[in-house]
Design a protein around this motif. Structure first.
Motif, PDB file in Angstrom:
ATOM      1  N   TYR A 172       1.001  -1.188   0.214  1.00  9.34           N
ATOM      2  CA  TYR A 172       0.139   0.115   0.117  1.00  9.34           C
ATOM      3  C   TYR A 172       1.136   1.561  -0.012  1.00  9.34           C
ATOM      4  O   TYR A 172       1.992   1.278   0.483  1.00  9.34           O
ATOM      5  CB  TYR A 172      -1.015  -0.426   1.088  1.00  9.34           C
TER       6      TYR A 172
ATOM      7  N   LEU B  37       0.487   7.330   2.975  1.00 10.26           N
ATOM      8  CA  LEU B  37      -1.108   8.200   2.728  1.00 10.26           C
ATOM      9  C   LEU B  37      -0.814   9.448   1.848  1.00 10.26           C
ATOM     10  O   LEU B  37      -1.975   9.399   1.501  1.00 10.26           O
ATOM     11  CB  LEU B  37      -1.333   8.863   3.906  1.00 10.26           C
ATOM     12  N   HIS B  38       0.379   9.812   1.241  1.00 12.95           N
ATOM     13  CA  HIS B  38       0.201  11.017   0.914  1.00 12.95           C
ATOM     14  C   HIS B  38       0.775  11.120  -0.551  1.00 12.95           C
ATOM     15  O   HIS B  38       0.643  11.876  -1.637  1.00 12.95           O
ATOM     16  CB  HIS B  38       1.699  12.391   1.296  1.00 12.95           C
ATOM     17  N   ASP B  39       0.738   9.419  -1.555  1.00 11.80           N
ATOM     18  CA  ASP B  39       1.069   9.309  -2.364  1.00 11.80           C
ATOM     19  C   ASP B  39       0.058   9.875  -3.375  1.00 11.80           C
ATOM     20  O   ASP B  39      -1.052   9.838  -2.918  1.00 11.80           O
ATOM     21  CB  ASP B  39       1.551   7.732  -2.574  1.00 11.80           C
ATOM     22  N   PRO B  40       0.819   9.806  -4.549  1.00  8.17           N
ATOM     23  CA  PRO B  40      -0.485  10.553  -5.811  1.00  8.17           C
ATOM     24  C   PRO B  40      -1.968   9.236  -5.874  1.00  8.17           C
ATOM     25  O   PRO B  40      -1.025   7.883  -5.790  1.00  8.17           O
ATOM     26  CB  PRO B  40       0.544  11.021  -7.196  1.00  8.17           C
ATOM     27  N   ILE B  41      -2.609   9.633  -6.641  1.00  9.34           N
ATOM     28  CA  ILE B  41      -3.970   8.871  -6.777  1.00  9.34           C
ATOM     29  C   ILE B  41      -3.587   8.106  -7.465  1.00  9.34           C
ATOM     30  O   ILE B  41      -3.872   6.494  -7.374  1.00  9.34           O
ATOM     31  CB  ILE B  41      -4.973   9.662  -7.428  1.00  9.34           C
TER      32      ILE B  41
ATOM     33  N   TRP C 193      -2.777   4.517  -5.652  1.00  8.29           N
ATOM     34  CA  TRP C 193      -3.506   4.898  -4.399  1.00  8.29           C
ATOM     35  C   TRP C 193      -4.646   3.225  -5.255  1.00  8.29           C
ATOM     36  O   TRP C 193      -4.936   2.662  -5.065  1.00  8.29           O
ATOM     37  CB  TRP C 193      -4.232   5.911  -4.054  1.00  8.29           C
ATOM     38  N   HIS C 194      -4.923   4.030  -6.630  1.00  9.94           N
ATOM     39  CA  HIS C 194      -5.604   3.460  -7.448  1.00  9.94           C
ATOM     40  C   HIS C 194      -5.452   1.520  -7.664  1.00  9.94           C
ATOM     41  O   HIS C 194      -6.533   0.782  -7.537  1.00  9.94           O
ATOM     42  CB  HIS C 194      -5.927   4.071  -9.161  1.00  9.94           C
TER      43      HIS C 194
ATOM     44  N   VAL D 173      -5.916  -0.395  -4.627  1.00 11.03           N
ATOM     45  CA  VAL D 173      -6.041  -0.867  -3.989  1.00 11.03           C
ATOM     46  C   VAL D 173      -7.495  -1.294  -5.197  1.00 11.03           C
ATOM     47  O   VAL D 173      -8.441  -2.579  -4.897  1.00 11.03           O
ATOM     48  CB  VAL D 173      -7.692   0.658  -3.946  1.00 11.03           C
ATOM     49  N   PHE D 174      -7.681  -1.252  -7.019  1.00 14.50           N
ATOM     50  CA  PHE D 174      -8.428  -1.589  -7.378  1.00 14.50           C
ATOM     51  C   PHE D 174      -8.242  -2.715  -8.480  1.00 14.50           C
ATOM     52  O   PHE D 174      -8.371  -3.460  -9.149  1.00 14.50           O
ATOM     53  CB  PHE D 174      -8.728  -0.669  -8.391  1.00 14.50           C
TER      54      PHE D 174
ATOM     55  N   THR E 119      -3.727 -13.001   1.966  1.00 18.62           N
ATOM     56  CA  THR E 119      -3.765 -12.087   3.681  1.00 18.62           C
ATOM     57  C   THR E 119      -4.928 -12.931   4.398  1.00 18.62           C
ATOM     58  O   THR E 119      -6.064 -12.520   3.951  1.00 18.62           O
ATOM     59  CB  THR E 119      -3.993 -10.410   4.461  1.00 18.62           C
TER      60      THR E 119
ATOM     61  N   ALA F 298       2.081 -11.502   9.015  1.00 18.81           N
ATOM     62  CA  ALA F 298       1.976 -10.401   7.977  1.00 18.81           C
ATOM     63  C   ALA F 298       2.574  -9.177   8.746  1.00 18.81           C
ATOM     64  O   ALA F 298       3.590  -8.452   8.428  1.00 18.81           O
ATOM     65  CB  ALA F 298       0.594  -9.797   7.891  1.00 18.81           C
ATOM     66  N   ASN F 299       3.486  -8.890  10.007  1.00 19.88           N
ATOM     67  CA  ASN F 299       4.147  -7.766  10.872  1.00 19.88           C
ATOM     68  C   ASN F 299       5.583  -8.848  10.656  1.00 19.88           C
ATOM     69  O   ASN F 299       6.244  -9.539  11.073  1.00 19.88           O
ATOM     70  CB  ASN F 299       3.339  -8.290  11.762  1.00 19.88           C
TER      71      ASN F 299
END
Lengths: 972, 94
Positions: free
Chosen positions: B27, B30-34, B37-38, B41-42, B54, B82-83
């Motif tokens: 993942y 949090l500040h990474d570009p869309i 993230w797209h 996630v998709f 997982t 996973a940790n």
């Protein structure tokens, strides 16, 4: 037909009822055996054509079905050949009206042309030429009549009175089947020190040994099984093997021992390290004219009824075969006094078979098969066909009263099928052998294509590695699946239970349904309760010959569990009634019940719904609760909210990462409402977070999402941000929560506090949190409000919940307070426009509920990036609004759709998520979403339409904060 | 039923576990570009064969695990925490 018991003593007699008539059987009989002993051969009417049917076997492949029991205990479609007889058993023939002997439905036998394969599919399209392709009005008309006459037995509509159990077990080696190979496998493994369980579907151990005349060997082996502590389970069917060698077994208890209130069956999940399939083989028949007449059964059935049940199935017996397995049986039947004729399809016999019958008066006809059987309700005459110069032609007719068939044997490979490669057709042995499979699932005995008893016993020696790779042996068998002469005058059945005939399969071929899976569905071949144990291979062979292909090219449809039918009750076992799902009770549960509380299920929770005064109805009671709470004070059980304790030096960073608003600036002793998003930018959940100390927070979640949020936060902390030093603990069950809401709530709290000043407006301001001792118990109190009133949430350690709630209630009563449930809670939050579960349905963004002002611009958080996707920020998205009916007397419910008056059909512009009668407004109000929200033109007329409830009313779109929009009441 | 060998609790039936998702995804910050993230996630592969997933031992130790599972046979090839910090601790102690 003249059937009789060989020994006529009256030992171990049992009474049972057949179609209401009292008959006598013997202990150890199956229902089929007992019926045969009473000369009841014709016992059923067939599925489609209502033809007379008799017992065809002595095992799971039986073609005739019966109904057991009456009323609530009815069990339809039971195989009589595997049903153990017990005292006062009641059995009935099925699918016959008015009676078995005179069945009106038999007329269908003569109309059969109209009921060929694909009949239903064609009816769906319409009747040619009138309705062809247009629809099915004729079908709709005829359907109810057809359903009445075609079909199996009828299940009871009453509740099953029996109980069922379940059990899990672990074992080194599970042996399925207790025949010659199974018993020996169990013994060899047990002797080698393994923990072994041997399961047998029959009520007696022994498998094929039981069909032998001499039981001496079986008795010795049984002694050994006990000596070596093999766990034995009879009446136990392994009906499926699932992942990781997890075997599902259903164990039936001795029916004579089951009195009321006792458990009837047990679902048994067994995990084995190795599974031995000693499941044996099933004898096949072949298709010829009228091969379904009563009096026609397998040769093995004839042997079994003679040697196991001491019943001679006829006086004049014809045996038709294509293999060697029948000769011993023929001799035994002959010795028991029957007149035996053997028709063998093969041209010559081996010496051993010849020697076996040499000195008897058995008549042997080679190159001969049955062409057609004749008789009305029992076989009387057999027309044979004989091969001469490679051409088959009709030959002599022979009188008989019983016809036994053996057209080869099919190994029972069903159980391993989901874990193996496709079964392999052996041309030599004319059967499917197990495909290559999981090395921990081992076939032994005739399931592996090993035919003679001695070799089966040897194959059971599984511990000796050399024997593991036993090859199946040669078997002198001539493939025989149907009569060699075309026979259109009479029906040639392939699948007895579903009335599938040769002509149905030819029709499927003619219409292009040639793949096995299509063939199966088009003709319903093998889709009845026996799942084609007898008929499938015949069907495949006939399709093969129509296609000019070998069976292995045609293939076989996939075997799926269950192997034999399993009662739904057994699968449900204890998961019914109160055991259907877990029940969670709040710590106040017992106390609530003493206050006349009506509970509602919320997920697993039992949650207070409303507290009726005497026989008050829901709406009256909850309106009353709202009014009293808004006027004085109300107490509500909110223990079901999820509560998570978050601790650690990085707790603030973690919260900033998961919530849209900032928490690092929240001071100790304060609470804040927060919203968390999913990765994709939609709202996951909302709730309050209380800062207890510098690095300790209490997170509350909604009731429904509590489990999901906990798991999600654990995932984030363990998987995504393992370096954050935080710890999460679910404390939902540790704290009982109650809301104290209403203008007089502070007065109630003052009475509870040791020092009134502790809870003054100054010391406990709005969104303030502190520890508060009530009596001697330290509780947590926060001044937060869901109702819009001055309100507090008090969290009490669960152990003290009932004593302290009594104390709180005492004080609240002094201020004319009330208890309120989730219904009043819902009404008050709708009045205030607070979103709940029906608004936050997973498709809603922060912008949609108009709370985007909460979003912190100084940080990023989960979902912050993807919430800005084009479609989620485009203008015109449906936004949260309040809904008032224009006619204040009209009612509406959630689920209604919103339209403009110009377009009142098709895709709506909005919808209602929550609705309630508002006692404060005096009319129904709702929350919902509508395109553009409050920015819509005021002049526009909006119509609420709910077709399910026949509602069509004009509504006003208003601000969601419908009651006390300035929030003055929070600070009285 | 599949058996999953939890590194903390031992072999348990899969009904004690909750399936998470694709365990191979990294993942973005949090500040990474869309676009990052797209994709995270998709964009998912539909693997016929061994994939990393997982799972959470939700009715047990509640630990998130990385499981390599063959989607064709359900055979589980490996299970680990996973940790990554916990993996290191386990390795040190073993």
């Amino acid at each position: 037909m003249t059937i009789q018991r060989v020994n006529k003593d009256n030992k171990n007699a049992i009474s049972f009822y057949w179609n209401g008539k009292l008959l006598k059987g013997k202990k150890g009989d199956t229902l089929s055996a007992a019926l045969l002993a009473n000369n009841k051969l014709f016992i059923a009417r067939s599925f489609k054509y209502h033809r007379p049917r008799g017992i065809t076997s002595s095992g799971v492949e039986e073609g005739a079905l019966v109904t057991l029991g009456k009323n609530a205990s009815t069990e339809p479609n039971v195989n009589p050949s595997t049903t153990e007889l017990y005292n006062n058993l009641e059995a009935f023939s099925q699918n016959a009206w008015p009676s078995l002997y005179f069945d009106f439905g038999y007329i269908l036998n003569f109309l059969s042309k109209f009921f060929a394969a694909g009949f239903y599919y064609k009816m769906f399209i319409g009747i040619p030429p009138f309705e062809w392709g247009k629809g099915t009005s004729a079908w709709m008309f005829f359907e109810k009549y057809i359903r009445k006459i075609a079909g199996f037995g009828k299940a009871s509509r009453q509740k099953d009175p029996s109980d069922y159990d379940n059990l899990n077990s672990f074992i080194d080696i599970l042996v399925i089947g207790s025949g010659p190979s199974g018993i020996n496998a169990a013994l060899s493994a047990s002797k080698a020190g393994f923990d072994v369980m041997l399961v047998e579907q029959d009520f007696e151990l022994g498998g094929n040994y039981l069909n032998h005349q001499n039981k001496h060997k079986l008795n010795l082996l049984k002694e050994q099984l006990l000596k070596y502590h093999v766990k034995l389970k009879t009446r136990t069917t392994a009906f499926g093997i699932y992942d990781d060698k997890c075997v599902a077994l259903v164990e039936k208890f001795d029916p004579s021992q089951i009195s009321k209130n006792k458990i009837r069956q047990r679902l048994h999940i067994c995990r084995a390290k190795k599974i031995i399939l000693a499941t044996g083989a099933i004898e096949r028949t072949y298709a010829f004219g009228n091969n379904d007449l009563p009096g026609i059964m397998t040769v093995n059935a004839g042997k079994s009824y003679l040697n196991r049940y001491k019943i001679l199935v006829g006086k004049k017996i014809i045996i038709s075969t294509n293999n060697d397995s029948v000769y011993e049986t023929a001799l035994e039947l002959n010795n028991a006094g029957a007149n035996v004729v053997i028709l063998d399809a093969r041209a010559q016999l081996s010496n051993s078979q010849n020697n076996l019958i040499k000195n008897s008066n058995i008549r042997l006809l080679l190159n001969t098969v049955v062409h057609r059987a004749l008789g009305k309700k029992c076989v009387k005459l057999v027309e044979t066909a004989k091969e001469k110069n490679s051409k088959w032609q009709k030959s002599i007719r022979i009188n008989c009263d019983c016809l036994l068939i053996s057209a080869g044997w099919s190994p029972v490979i069903h159980l391993a099928a989901p874990h193996s490669e496709k079964p392999v057709w052996s041309h030599e042995q004319a059967c499917f052998l197990p495909g290559k499979n999981n090395q921990d699932i081992i076939f032994v005995g005739s399931a592996a294509g090993i035919w003679n008893t001695l070799n089966c016993e040897k194959s059971g020696n599984i511990v000796n590695e050399n024997k593991l790779n036993q090859k199946s042996e040669k078997n002198s068998v001539l493939p025989l699946f149907q009569t060699p002469i075309n026979n259109n005058k009479s029906k040639n059945f392939v699948d007895f239970q579903h009335d599938v005939t040769i002509s149905d399969i030819k029709l499927a071929h003619q219409e292009g349904f040639t793949s096995v899976e299509h063939l199966k569905r088009y003709t319903t071949l093998g889709m009845a309760s026996d799942q084609g144990k007898n008929g499938n291979i015949i069907g495949l062979a006939i399709m093969g010959s129509a296609l000019n292909k070998e069976i292995n090219e045609v293939g076989t449809s996939k075997f799926r569990p269950p192997y034999t039918p399993v009662t739904i009750g057994a699968l449900a076992s204890r998961n019914k009634d109160e055991g259907f799902k877990l029940m969670r009770r709040t710590p106040f549960h017992e106390w609530n019940k003493t206050k006349n509380c009506v509970m509602i299920e919320t997920g697993l929770w039992q949650r207070p719904w409303f507290y009726p005064f005497e026989s008050q109805k829901l709406e009256d009671a909850s309106c009353n609760e709202v009014k009293i709470t808004r006027k004085n004070v109300g107490i509500c059980d909110v223990s079901t909210l999820g509560k998570i304790m978050l601790q650690g030096p990085d707790a603030s960073i973690f919260l900033d990462n998961i919530y849209i608003n900032s928490f690092s600036k929240l001071s100790v002793g304060k609470a804040r409402y927060g919203i968390m998003l999913r990765d994709d930018g939609f709202i996951l959940d909302d709730g309050t977070v209380w800062r207890i100390s510098e690095d300790c927070y209490l997170i509350t979640t909604t009731t429904n999402q509590a489990g999901i949020v906990m798991s999600w936060l654990e995932e984030l902390s363990q998987v995504r941000w393992p370096d954050l030093q935080i710890h999460l603990t679910s404390v939902t069950d540790q704290w009982a929560g109650c809301a104290i809401a209403g203008p007089k709530s502070r007065k109630v709290i003052e009475q509870l506090a040791i020092n009134k000043e502790e809870v003054s407006d100054e010391n406990l301001p709005f969104m303030g949190v502190k520890k508060l001792k009530i009596e001697t118990i330290e509780c947590l109190i926060a001044r937060i409000s869901f109702s819009g009133e001055l309100a507090y949430e008090v969290y009490i350690p669960s152990d003290f919940a009932n004593s302290l709630i009594e104390k709180i209630w005492e004080e609240a009563s002094n201020f004319n307070g009330c208890l309120y449930g989730s219904e009043a809670l819902g009404t008050m939050r709708i009045e205030k426009g607070h979103v709940g579960g029906s608004e936050l349905d997973g498709r809603v963004t922060v912008d949609d509920i108009q709370l985007n002002k909460m979003i912190s611009k100084k940080k990023s958080f989960i979902g912050n990036t993807l919430r800005l996707r084009e479609g989620l920020i485009k203008p015109g998205r449906p936004r949260l609004v309040g809904i008032f009916p224009i006619d204040k007397n009209s009612k509406f419910k959630s689920g209604g759709l919103l339209y403009t008056s110009e377009k009142i059909s098709g895709y709506p512009i909005g919808w209602v998520t929550s609705a309630t009668y508002s006692p404060m407004m005096g009319h129904y109000i709702g929350l919902g979403f509508i395109e553009n929200g409050l920015d819509r033109s005021i002049n526009e007329e909006i119509i609420l339409i709910d077709k399910l409830k026949s509602i069509k009313i004009p509504v006003d779109i208003v601000s969601p904060q419908m009651y006390d929009p300035e929030g003055k009441k929070l600070n009285v | 039923m599949i058996i999953i060998k939890c590194p903390f609790c031992g072999s348990r039936g899969h009904n004690e576990f909750k399936y998470g998702g694709d365990g191979s995804i990294k993942y973005p910050d949090l500040h990474d570009p869309i676009t990052d993230w797209h994709d995270a996630v998709f964009q998912r592969k539909n693997i016929a064969g061994i994939q990393t997933e997982t799972w959470q031992h939700i009715h047990g130790c509640r630990m998130w695990l990385l499981v390599d599972r063959d989607t064709l046979t359900h055979k589980i090839i490996s299970v680990r925490p996973a940790n990554p910090n916990i993996i290191n601790i386990l390795e040190k102690n073993s």
